[in-house]
Enzyme design. Structure first.
Site, PDB file in Angstrom:
ATOM      1  N   ASP A  27     -33.894 -40.428  14.864  1.00  0.00           N
ATOM      2  CA  ASP A  27     -33.650 -41.297  16.140  1.00  0.00           C
ATOM      3  C   ASP A  27     -33.342 -40.356  17.311  1.00  0.00           C
ATOM      4  O   ASP A  27     -34.250 -39.979  17.976  1.00  0.00           O
ATOM      5  CB  ASP A  27     -32.448 -42.191  15.750  1.00  0.00           C
ATOM      6  CG  ASP A  27     -32.157 -43.169  16.702  1.00  0.00           C
ATOM      7  OD1 ASP A  27     -33.120 -43.653  17.503  1.00  0.00           O
ATOM      8  OD2 ASP A  27     -30.898 -43.664  16.622  1.00  0.00           O
ATOM      9  N   ASP A  50     -30.254 -49.112   6.013  1.00  0.00           N
ATOM     10  CA  ASP A  50     -29.384 -50.122   5.870  1.00  0.00           C
ATOM     11  C   ASP A  50     -28.823 -50.669   7.146  1.00  0.00           C
ATOM     12  O   ASP A  50     -29.169 -50.086   8.316  1.00  0.00           O
ATOM     13  CB  ASP A  50     -28.078 -49.733   5.288  1.00  0.00           C
ATOM     14  CG  ASP A  50     -27.194 -48.592   6.088  1.00  0.00           C
ATOM     15  OD1 ASP A  50     -28.003 -47.850   6.561  1.00  0.00           O
ATOM     16  OD2 ASP A  50     -25.933 -48.956   6.053  1.00  0.00           O
ATOM     17  N   ARG A  68     -30.904 -51.815   1.830  1.00  0.00           N
ATOM     18  CA  ARG A  68     -31.502 -50.666   1.611  1.00  0.00           C
ATOM     19  C   ARG A  68     -32.831 -50.847   0.298  1.00  0.00           C
ATOM     20  O   ARG A  68     -33.504 -50.121   0.223  1.00  0.00           O
ATOM     21  CB  ARG A  68     -30.610 -49.484   1.042  1.00  0.00           C
ATOM     22  CG  ARG A  68     -29.747 -49.150   1.964  1.00  0.00           C
ATOM     23  CD  ARG A  68     -28.796 -48.046   1.130  1.00  0.00           C
ATOM     24  NE  ARG A  68     -27.578 -47.654   1.876  1.00  0.00           N
ATOM     25  CZ  ARG A  68     -27.531 -47.002   3.167  1.00  0.00           C
ATOM     26  NH1 ARG A  68     -28.612 -46.196   3.557  1.00  0.00           N
ATOM     27  NH2 ARG A  68     -26.465 -46.533   3.785  1.00  0.00           N
ATOM     28  N   LYS A 122     -38.588 -41.777  16.004  1.00  0.00           N
ATOM     29  CA  LYS A 122     -38.700 -42.455  17.267  1.00  0.00           C
ATOM     30  C   LYS A 122     -38.697 -41.584  18.371  1.00  0.00           C
ATOM     31  O   LYS A 122     -37.540 -41.204  18.815  1.00  0.00           O
ATOM     32  CB  LYS A 122     -37.271 -43.438  17.408  1.00  0.00           C
ATOM     33  CG  LYS A 122     -37.044 -44.294  16.201  1.00  0.00           C
ATOM     34  CD  LYS A 122     -35.711 -45.200  16.552  1.00  0.00           C
ATOM     35  CE  LYS A 122     -35.498 -45.876  15.345  1.00  0.00           C
ATOM     36  NZ  LYS A 122     -33.982 -46.622  15.510  1.00  0.00           N
ATOM     37  N   GLY A 156     -29.613 -42.474   3.472  1.00  0.00           N
ATOM     38  CA  GLY A 156     -30.869 -43.462   3.778  1.00  0.00           C
ATOM     39  C   GLY A 156     -32.040 -42.893   2.949  1.00  0.00           C
ATOM     40  O   GLY A 156     -33.210 -43.768   3.027  1.00  0.00           O
ATOM     41  N   PHE A 159     -34.418 -51.095  16.041  1.00  0.00           N
ATOM     42  CA  PHE A 159     -33.662 -50.611  14.694  1.00  0.00           C
ATOM     43  C   PHE A 159     -34.456 -51.248  13.675  1.00  0.00           C
ATOM     44  O   PHE A 159     -34.797 -52.302  13.617  1.00  0.00           O
ATOM     45  CB  PHE A 159     -32.237 -51.437  14.959  1.00  0.00           C
ATOM     46  CG  PHE A 159     -31.148 -50.946  13.756  1.00  0.00           C
ATOM     47  CD1 PHE A 159     -30.607 -49.690  13.762  1.00  0.00           C
ATOM     48  CD2 PHE A 159     -31.089 -51.877  12.709  1.00  0.00           C
ATOM     49  CE1 PHE A 159     -29.838 -49.311  12.680  1.00  0.00           C
ATOM     50  CE2 PHE A 159     -30.337 -51.530  11.802  1.00  0.00           C
ATOM     51  CZ  PHE A 159     -29.533 -50.210  11.665  1.00  0.00           C
ATOM     52  N   VAL A 160     -34.301 -50.245  12.570  1.00  0.00           N
ATOM     53  CA  VAL A 160     -35.232 -50.936  11.302  1.00  0.00           C
ATOM     54  C   VAL A 160     -34.148 -50.785  10.113  1.00  0.00           C
ATOM     55  O   VAL A 160     -33.397 -49.989   9.949  1.00  0.00           O
ATOM     56  CB  VAL A 160     -36.568 -49.907  11.143  1.00  0.00           C
ATOM     57  CG1 VAL A 160     -37.480 -50.274  12.340  1.00  0.00           C
ATOM     58  CG2 VAL A 160     -36.245 -48.528  10.992  1.00  0.00           C
ATOM     59  N   GLU A 202     -35.576 -36.658   5.352  1.00  0.00           N
ATOM     60  CA  GLU A 202     -34.707 -37.388   6.272  1.00  0.00           C
ATOM     61  C   GLU A 202     -35.728 -38.810   6.135  1.00  0.00           C
ATOM     62  O   GLU A 202     -36.898 -38.803   6.275  1.00  0.00           O
ATOM     63  CB  GLU A 202     -34.628 -36.909   7.669  1.00  0.00           C
ATOM     64  CG  GLU A 202     -33.430 -36.301   8.012  1.00  0.00           C
ATOM     65  CD  GLU A 202     -32.377 -37.536   8.447  1.00  0.00           C
ATOM     66  OE1 GLU A 202     -32.454 -38.522   7.754  1.00  0.00           O
ATOM     67  OE2 GLU A 202     -31.454 -37.171   8.824  1.00  0.00           O
TER      68      GLU A 202
HETATM   69  P1  5GP Z   1     -30.241 -39.413  14.762  1.00  0.00           P
HETATM   70  O1  5GP Z   1     -29.969 -40.290  16.155  1.00  0.00           O
HETATM   71  O2  5GP Z   1     -29.032 -38.379  14.699  1.00  0.00           O
HETATM   72  O3  5GP Z   1     -31.586 -38.781  14.788  1.00  0.00           O
HETATM   73  O4  5GP Z   1     -30.126 -40.305  13.457  1.00  0.00           O
HETATM   74  C1  5GP Z   1     -29.180 -40.196  12.273  1.00  0.00           C
HETATM   75  C2  5GP Z   1     -29.353 -41.275  11.528  1.00  0.00           C
HETATM   76  O5  5GP Z   1     -28.945 -42.411  11.746  1.00  0.00           O
HETATM   77  C3  5GP Z   1     -30.747 -41.266  10.643  1.00  0.00           C
HETATM   78  O6  5GP Z   1     -30.752 -40.310   9.494  1.00  0.00           O
HETATM   79  C4  5GP Z   1     -30.316 -42.604  10.066  1.00  0.00           C
HETATM   80  O7  5GP Z   1     -29.695 -42.542   8.888  1.00  0.00           O
HETATM   81  C5  5GP Z   1     -29.755 -43.594  11.140  1.00  0.00           C
HETATM   82  N1  5GP Z   1     -30.721 -44.302  11.828  1.00  0.00           N
HETATM   83  C6  5GP Z   1     -31.150 -43.781  12.836  1.00  0.00           C
HETATM   84  N2  5GP Z   1     -32.179 -44.907  13.273  1.00  0.00           N
HETATM   85  C7  5GP Z   1     -31.884 -45.973  12.580  1.00  0.00           C
HETATM   86  C8  5GP Z   1     -32.555 -47.237  12.372  1.00  0.00           C
HETATM   87  O8  5GP Z   1     -33.477 -47.723  13.126  1.00  0.00           O
HETATM   88  N3  5GP Z   1     -31.982 -47.909  11.299  1.00  0.00           N
HETATM   89  C9  5GP Z   1     -31.256 -47.571  10.294  1.00  0.00           C
HETATM   90  N4  5GP Z   1     -31.004 -48.128   9.162  1.00  0.00           N
HETATM   91  N5  5GP Z   1     -30.491 -46.251  10.249  1.00  0.00           N
HETATM   92  C10 5GP Z   1     -30.863 -45.365  11.479  1.00  0.00           C
HETATM   93 MG    MG Z   2     -30.497 -40.557   7.583  1.00  0.00          MG
END
Ligand code: 5GP
Ligand code: MG
Length: 181
Positions: free
Chosen positions: A109, A165, A171, A137, A51, A158-159, A105
């Site tokens: 999330d 993606d 992307r 977030k 990402g 969700f974005v 990063e």
């Molecule tokens: P975490 O929940 O571990 O912080 O997030 C892990 C990964 O989930 C992020 O690095 C990203 O790749 C993906 N991710 C989290 N939130 C989103 C979102 O809103 N959209 C997308 N496309 N990927 C996300």
């Molecule tokens: Mg990521």
């Protein structure tokens, strides 16, 4: 944007929420701070695939200090099958010991990935570890994490776009788009 652009992917609608011009400014501001903070520290930038690849490409072209760049691909397991660890699918190809590390990063999330990946990096005995992310977030974070460089805090939606993606698609979009309920 007078009227918000909408894209449809996989049966869902996504509405433009952060325009390319705003993203460009966020990226420049982050780069300015990093250029100041890491002057003479020769950091290693660690791009977390997939990402972050577009964000990293733009950010790193605004970086004007001596540095190294490497890429990693990680997968984190949490929820029901939590192992409290990340699986390293592609490891850094550079010695990380006694160096200042800056993780790049796309979005934070739950913060689980970053939390576990930072833990993993500590075994290499780096001088410091910081993270730069384009988006965070805060309402979704499940672990306490120190995010020094955040482009923008966003709601828990969700974005897609700008590297992010939905099932491998979206992307390439220039703006960030938020899923419409
Ligand atoms: P975490 O929940 O571990 O912080 O997030 C892990 C990964 O989930 C992020 O690095 C990203 O790749 C993906 N991710 C989290 N939130 C989103 C979102 O809103 N959209 C997308 N496309 N990927 C996300
Ligand atoms: Mg990521």
């Amino acid at each position: 944007m007078s009227q918000k652009q909408i894209v449809s992917l996989g049966g869902y609608d996504f509405e433009a929420s952060i325009e390319a011009s705003e993203i460009e400014q966020l990226v420049k501001n982050l780069a300015d701070r990093i250029n100041m903070d890491y002057d003479d520290r020769n950091p290693i930038f660690i791009i977390v695939l997939s990402g972050a690849f577009i964000f990293a490409a733009d950010l790193l072209r605004e970086i004007n200090i001596k540095s190294d760049i490497t890429v990693v691909k990680v997968k984190s397991y949490h929820g029901f099958n939590s192992t409290g660890e990340v699986k390293i699918l592609l490891a850094a190809d550079i010695d990380l010991s006694k160096r200042h590390l800056v993780i790049i990063e796309d979005i934070v999330d739950t913060a689980q990935t970053l939390h576990h990946f930072s833990d993993y990096l500590r075994q290499f005995d780096p001088l410091s570890i910081e993270t730069v992310c384009l988006l965070s977030k805060p309402d979704a974070h499940q672990v306490d994490i120190d995010l020094k460089y955040v482009g923008k805090d966003i709601p828990n939606d969700f974005v897609i776009g700008y590297g992010l993606d939905y099932n491998g698609q979206g992307r390439n979009l220039k703006h960030i788009f938020t899923k419409v309920d």
